[in-house]
Design a protein around this motif. Sequence first.
Motif, PDB file in Angstrom:
ATOM      1  N   ASN A 265       0.793  -1.221   0.000  1.00 28.58           N
ATOM      2  CA  ASN A 265       0.000   0.000   0.000  1.00 28.58           C
ATOM      3  C   ASN A 265       0.830   1.277   0.000  1.00 28.58           C
ATOM      4  OD1 ASN A 265      -2.982  -0.865   0.259  1.00 28.58           O
ATOM      5  ND2 ASN A 265      -1.925  -2.201   1.706  1.00 28.58           N
ATOM      6  N   THR A 266       2.151   1.146  -0.206  1.00 35.70           N
ATOM      7  CA  THR A 266       3.011   2.329  -0.251  1.00 35.70           C
ATOM      8  C   THR A 266       3.365   2.645  -1.703  1.00 35.70           C
ATOM      9  OG1 THR A 266       3.928   1.793   1.913  1.00 35.70           O
ATOM     10  CG2 THR A 266       5.185   3.327   0.548  1.00 35.70           C
ATOM     11  N   LEU A 267       2.952   3.807  -2.172  1.00 32.78           N
ATOM     12  CA  LEU A 267       3.249   4.202  -3.550  1.00 32.78           C
ATOM     13  C   LEU A 267       4.493   5.067  -3.633  1.00 32.78           C
ATOM     14  CD1 LEU A 267       0.132   3.448  -3.672  1.00 32.78           C
ATOM     15  CD2 LEU A 267       0.055   4.947  -5.647  1.00 32.78           C
TER      16      LEU A 267
ATOM     17  N   LEU B 244       2.096   7.439  -8.443  1.00 33.60           N
ATOM     18  CA  LEU B 244       1.770   6.576  -9.580  1.00 33.60           C
ATOM     19  C   LEU B 244       1.565   5.137  -9.119  1.00 33.60           C
ATOM     20  CD1 LEU B 244       4.378   7.958 -12.141  1.00 33.60           C
ATOM     21  CD2 LEU B 244       1.952   8.558 -11.935  1.00 33.60           C
ATOM     22  N   ARG B 245       0.546   4.509  -9.672  1.00 34.59           N
ATOM     23  CA  ARG B 245       0.281   3.106  -9.347  1.00 34.59           C
ATOM     24  C   ARG B 245       1.063   2.161 -10.253  1.00 34.59           C
ATOM     25  NH1 ARG B 245      -3.947   2.229  -5.962  1.00 34.59           N
ATOM     26  NH2 ARG B 245      -4.772   4.178  -5.149  1.00 34.59           N
ATOM     27  N   LYS B 246       1.359   2.594 -11.459  1.00 36.30           N
ATOM     28  CA  LYS B 246       2.168   1.807 -12.383  1.00 36.30           C
ATOM     29  C   LYS B 246       3.359   2.657 -12.759  1.00 36.30           C
ATOM     30  CE  LYS B 246      -0.762  -1.302 -15.087  1.00 36.30           C
ATOM     31  NZ  LYS B 246      -1.729  -1.385 -16.189  1.00 36.30           N
ATOM     32  N   ASN B 247       4.566   2.135 -12.531  1.00 37.29           N
ATOM     33  CA  ASN B 247       5.753   2.927 -12.817  1.00 37.29           C
ATOM     34  C   ASN B 247       6.949   1.993 -12.793  1.00 37.29           C
ATOM     35  OD1 ASN B 247       7.550   5.035 -13.172  1.00 37.29           O
ATOM     36  ND2 ASN B 247       7.545   5.648 -11.031  1.00 37.29           N
ATOM     37  N   ASN B 248       7.504   1.703 -13.955  1.00 37.73           N
ATOM     38  CA  ASN B 248       8.640   0.786 -14.024  1.00 37.73           C
ATOM     39  C   ASN B 248       9.784   1.428 -14.778  1.00 37.73           C
ATOM     40  OD1 ASN B 248       7.981  -1.880 -12.743  1.00 37.73           O
ATOM     41  ND2 ASN B 248       6.138  -1.508 -13.942  1.00 37.73           N
ATOM     42  N   THR B 249      10.422   2.363 -14.101  1.00 33.86           N
ATOM     43  CA  THR B 249      11.437   3.182 -14.746  1.00 33.86           C
ATOM     44  C   THR B 249      12.794   3.007 -14.073  1.00 33.86           C
ATOM     45  OG1 THR B 249      10.710   4.995 -13.338  1.00 33.86           O
ATOM     46  CG2 THR B 249       9.812   4.925 -15.553  1.00 33.86           C
ATOM     47  N   GLY B 250      13.059   1.792 -13.612  1.00 35.72           N
ATOM     48  CA  GLY B 250      14.350   1.523 -12.990  1.00 35.72           C
ATOM     49  C   GLY B 250      14.162   0.834 -11.649  1.00 35.72           C
ATOM     50  N   ILE B 251      15.172   0.963 -10.799  1.00 36.87           N
ATOM     51  CA  ILE B 251      15.108   0.357  -9.463  1.00 36.87           C
ATOM     52  C   ILE B 251      13.978   1.007  -8.666  1.00 36.87           C
ATOM     53  CG2 ILE B 251      16.358   0.092  -7.286  1.00 36.87           C
ATOM     54  CD1 ILE B 251      18.952   0.261  -8.992  1.00 36.87           C
ATOM     55  N   ASP B 252      13.187   0.219  -8.002  1.00 37.41           N
ATOM     56  CA  ASP B 252      12.130   0.755  -7.144  1.00 37.41           C
ATOM     57  C   ASP B 252      12.743   1.019  -5.768  1.00 37.41           C
ATOM     58  OD1 ASP B 252       9.833   1.532  -5.967  1.00 37.41           O
ATOM     59  OD2 ASP B 252       8.791  -0.379  -6.149  1.00 37.41           O
TER      60      ASP B 252
ATOM     61  N   ILE C   8      12.616   8.019   6.914  1.00 36.39           N
ATOM     62  CA  ILE C   8      11.423   8.287   6.114  1.00 36.39           C
ATOM     63  C   ILE C   8      10.748   9.539   6.658  1.00 36.39           C
ATOM     64  CG2 ILE C   8       9.141   7.393   5.485  1.00 36.39           C
ATOM     65  CD1 ILE C   8      10.469   4.541   5.960  1.00 36.39           C
ATOM     66  N   THR C   9      10.533  10.520   5.782  1.00 33.51           N
ATOM     67  CA  THR C   9       9.930  11.769   6.264  1.00 33.51           C
ATOM     68  C   THR C   9       8.532  12.021   5.687  1.00 33.51           C
ATOM     69  OG1 THR C   9      10.969  13.073   4.503  1.00 33.51           O
ATOM     70  CG2 THR C   9      12.213  12.823   6.557  1.00 33.51           C
ATOM     71  N   GLU C  10       8.271  11.489   4.503  1.00 31.62           N
ATOM     72  CA  GLU C  10       6.942  11.637   3.904  1.00 31.62           C
ATOM     73  C   GLU C  10       6.592  10.340   3.179  1.00 31.62           C
ATOM     74  OE1 GLU C  10       6.704  15.054   1.277  1.00 31.62           O
ATOM     75  OE2 GLU C  10       7.951  16.241   2.637  1.00 31.62           O
ATOM     76  N   CYS C  11       5.320  10.154   2.911  1.00 32.57           N
ATOM     77  CA  CYS C  11       4.917   8.957   2.169  1.00 32.57           C
ATOM     78  C   CYS C  11       3.650   9.236   1.353  1.00 32.57           C
ATOM     79  CB  CYS C  11       4.682   7.780   3.118  1.00 32.57           C
ATOM     80  SG  CYS C  11       3.522   8.117   4.447  1.00 32.57           S
ATOM     81  N   VAL C  12       3.487   8.445   0.299  1.00 35.93           N
ATOM     82  CA  VAL C  12       2.236   8.453  -0.464  1.00 35.93           C
ATOM     83  C   VAL C  12       1.642   7.054  -0.324  1.00 35.93           C
ATOM     84  CG1 VAL C  12       1.116   8.826  -2.682  1.00 35.93           C
ATOM     85  CG2 VAL C  12       3.181  10.113  -2.114  1.00 35.93           C
TER      86      VAL C  12
END
Lengths: 472, 472
Positions: free
Chosen positions: B162-164, B184-192, B207-211
């Motif tokens: 549940n962490t975007l 973004l829910r779909k994003n495959n642009t390198g290392i996650d 960790i200071t902020e989250c989506v």
Amino acid sequence: MISEDHIGALRKILGPKGLLSGCDDMSAYETGARYDHGRAAFVARPATTQEVSAVVSHCVRHGLPLVAQSGNTGLVSGSTPDGTGTQGILSLDRLTGICELDRVNRTVHAGAGLRLSDLNGRLEDEGLFFPIDLGADPRLGGMIATNTGGSRFLRYGDVRRNTLGLKVVLADERGTVLDLCSGLRKNNTGIDWKQLFIGTSGSFGVITECVLNVEPLPRQSATALLVPSSPAHVPALLLAMEDALGDGLSAFEGMSGHAVAAALDHVPSLRNPFQAGVVPDFVILAEISRTNAPREGEQGLQSVLEDVLGLIWEGEDGLLEDAFVGPTHEMWALRHALSEGVRHAGRLIAFDLSFRRGDVMRFLAYMKQELPQHYTGITICDFGHIGDGGVHFNLVVAKDDPRLADPAFEPALREFVFRVAVEEFDGSFSAEHAVGRKNQAVYDRYTPAGVRRLAAALKANISPGPLGAAIF
Amino acid sequence: MISEDHIGALRKILGPKGLLSGCDDMSAYETGARYDHGRAAFVARPATTQEVSAVVSHCVRHGLPLVAQSGNTGLVSGSTPDGTGTQGILSLDRLTGICELDRVNRTVHAGAGLRLSDLNGRLEDEGLFFPIDLGADPRLGGMIATNTGGSRFLRYGDVRRNTLGLKVVLADERGTVLDLCSGLRKNNTGIDWKQLFIGTSGSFGVITECVLNVEPLPRQSATALLVPSSPAHVPALLLAMEDALGDGLSAFEGMSGHAVAAALDHVPSLRNPFQAGVVPDFVILAEISRTNAPREGEQGLQSVLEDVLGLIWEGEDGLLEDAFVGPTHEMWALRHALSEGVRHAGRLIAFDLSFRRGDVMRFLAYMKQELPQHYTGITICDFGHIGDGGVHFNLVVAKDDPRLADPAFEPALREFVFRVAVEEFDGSFSAEHAVGRKNQAVYDRYTPAGVRRLAAALKANISPGPLGAAIF
């Protein structure tokens, strides 16, 4: 030109069936699904993780670059060699020996060379499936290396969400095998190493086995085509459907009229489902489904969908211009024909973008307005996954358009689209196809220098050998 | 002893409200939720990511070790300093300034210092919630650093799922800020990259902020207590419920009779729901829920659950000895009282284990048989999340047991349990509490040397400063 010594060493590891080189026909491995054709130094076809490890070890020790190839259905030149003839292909196509279902755990332990259709064929009798719905039929290793999403992402998520474990061979001198083949659903005992190999286009290691979550096959579904009264109403329509249907909503796909028309044109057997055959500007395919065993007295899903659409129809917001519940198979046949349809409509310049869900229609509206200001005579044939923000943004140029002869035309057009998508709309330049060679320049441009440095440090320390098409 | 120069420098960054040191009362920060008490060199309480970065930068440059502390509700000594008085605490408790809901995207962008209850309080009016159901009330940063799971994992997954997006400060000399706050829910642009910080106990960055993904609040639910005719039938019961209910099943929690008895004993206001007050050996709490807006004529969930249990009851397998659908609130009150109940039943030696789903009951049966062979007079008060393989395996020893005076007793007992769980049952030594100081020795023992070397290389290259309680 690779030396006979190396060929001999690889043949010794792999046996006669396991290596193609020299005069062998390697063209099926050298040619990508759509865009790319390269030349391979050899094709290694290991049948076990140990053979993969030995091949990788030999190649890393001798500086022979390798590209891992899975089903070779990717669209970003991630699984084919370049044109130099110096790269070897490490094909996963013989890594098919393992396929063990754990029924209680609802997981399957499988070889990375298994095709999606093979896996699902074996699971069907158990009422289960691997819930990634794609147009292509890739092998599992490549699905993981590209973190594919597909049309039921809204309900089941991507490959990342459904991968519990991996076995991976690192590109180091030993060909180190990382056995991360856990079937555990909850496990927080340090770094979740498998994440490094998911979606990174095969550059950090060769995936040889996996443990995947599998899901009960839907036992009932119903599908509708929705014509929004305006494209701008699509987000409200999505929220209204989610509100009314909850988890039951399993797909919410957007189809531009141009893409639908191209599909109807290309596949004459498709029925045109629209009133008087007039294709609307934008259509939604919405699907609801249920996995539970039917219960006596339970309302059928078609009736549920009709009721819900009736309520939305009567709502004060006037979101819908038209809607009809119809045969699921027929509607999905139309959806699945879009990709081939747009390919045949002219010269296709395709993008795999994603946005926050609220920005998809804004981006499309902006492009409809702005693109003609910069480039005339280009048809936008987008379709995609509105429910998760993904858009296959397809531009079709007439095949005889003289601009196609200009080598600067397509790069400039691509740059324009990426600039708008990434810089103005905070979107992704690769929603579900990953990086590969095709997106390398875009990766280099849009990944902050600091992040690229971290990626290079990671590669150098964990898996330093020359592996994969993308360079992180 | 930290020098006044450092205190002055940190006070300059943080202002007078932002730093506790010397004579200030730091005990609330120095004391963990259950097990640990340490001594802090100072408590830094930054209010922005920039302040976090400046504090981290100062501490890394001067070799001052830091432990990030979020809600301080963890159970593995991951958020408190050790006893040396040399470690500073970096508290997230003032990072609460951001809480922005994106309604169409169904995501919230939040400060890492926000408490789960605060977040859910703000989401409630919108009919949404962050679907991680826990006994404690942590802050978001710590939930991410431990990748909490909880009681609705079966339906909603863990924090990772549940962490975007994240914003993170690396432990390097610059206090580099990695802005990975994508919605973004779909994003495959390198290392996650965000995966490196999820579940790694705060050692790779602050960790200071989250989506976060948020979900529609269930609008209807029904709960039952199921008494299996034998604990060995529990997996078949789980499969039968999943088959009959599909996605509707939102919890399938196991409760040992000993844990239930301890809760009933400790919380006299709980009603004993069992026939003649006789607590069975093992009970399942099963919950089904729906998020959709109720439709006219739709069968109520309580009736659905009764029908399904009736069918299972009549089934030939004889899975159930007893089952009753009852008030949801009352049944969950019993479930949520287990943790405190077992704590008060004696001296608690607790384990947070997980297994493949089919192995949970096998492990419990094995332990019921084997533990008394090695250790007499210990009560097994397990409970947990059968639906995802998690078990809170609690051992209760009478408080006056003379063995407790032997410092070798508890370590040997722990070693015995971990050996069986990890070596014989392929389980996890930390299902959802992460590593921290408490599990360091177990991590060191059960993580292959090669993997530990990779982790150390990653730490040294990405985020080398002395941060966090766990050492990877």
